[in-house]
Design a protein around this motif. Sequence first.
Motif: not given
Length: 157
Positions: A45-61
Amino acid sequence: MTMRLLVAGLFFVPIAALAQLSEAELSRPMMVGPDAGVAPAEEHDIAATVDMTNSLEFVPPRIVVEAGDTVEWRNTSQQVHTVTADPSLAQDPEHIRLPPGADAFNSGNLPPGETYRHTFEEKGTYHYVCLVHEMQGMMGTVVVREAPGEAVTLRGP
């Protein structure tokens, strides 16, 4: 005796065998071949999800999970990104930190829309980067806590 066969990909499956399957069984993908009958590995199961954005960030960091949890990174941007916790690949190895005993990991290039998953077994703090945008400051942190129920060594009086 005539046997009717159904072509399933490159394999032939006797139609009589299919007649014995329920509707639910027929709606699932069937495995045919040398690995037939071998159960697929359980997905975590996925405990957390992190997005990689156009603003060059991992969200949440920064995220906090428990030992044994799986994290999924999603490339929601229009650029290629990586999820890398391997000092030997980083432009500045000081950007990456792993707990003692933890294995390095690297997603490789993730095109837009792609995902990467990693299961964290060792507790501690992991500092990781996007290799493509490391020098622009695209870095993240995963803090892995002890899973509930894990043995804890207590020191006596």
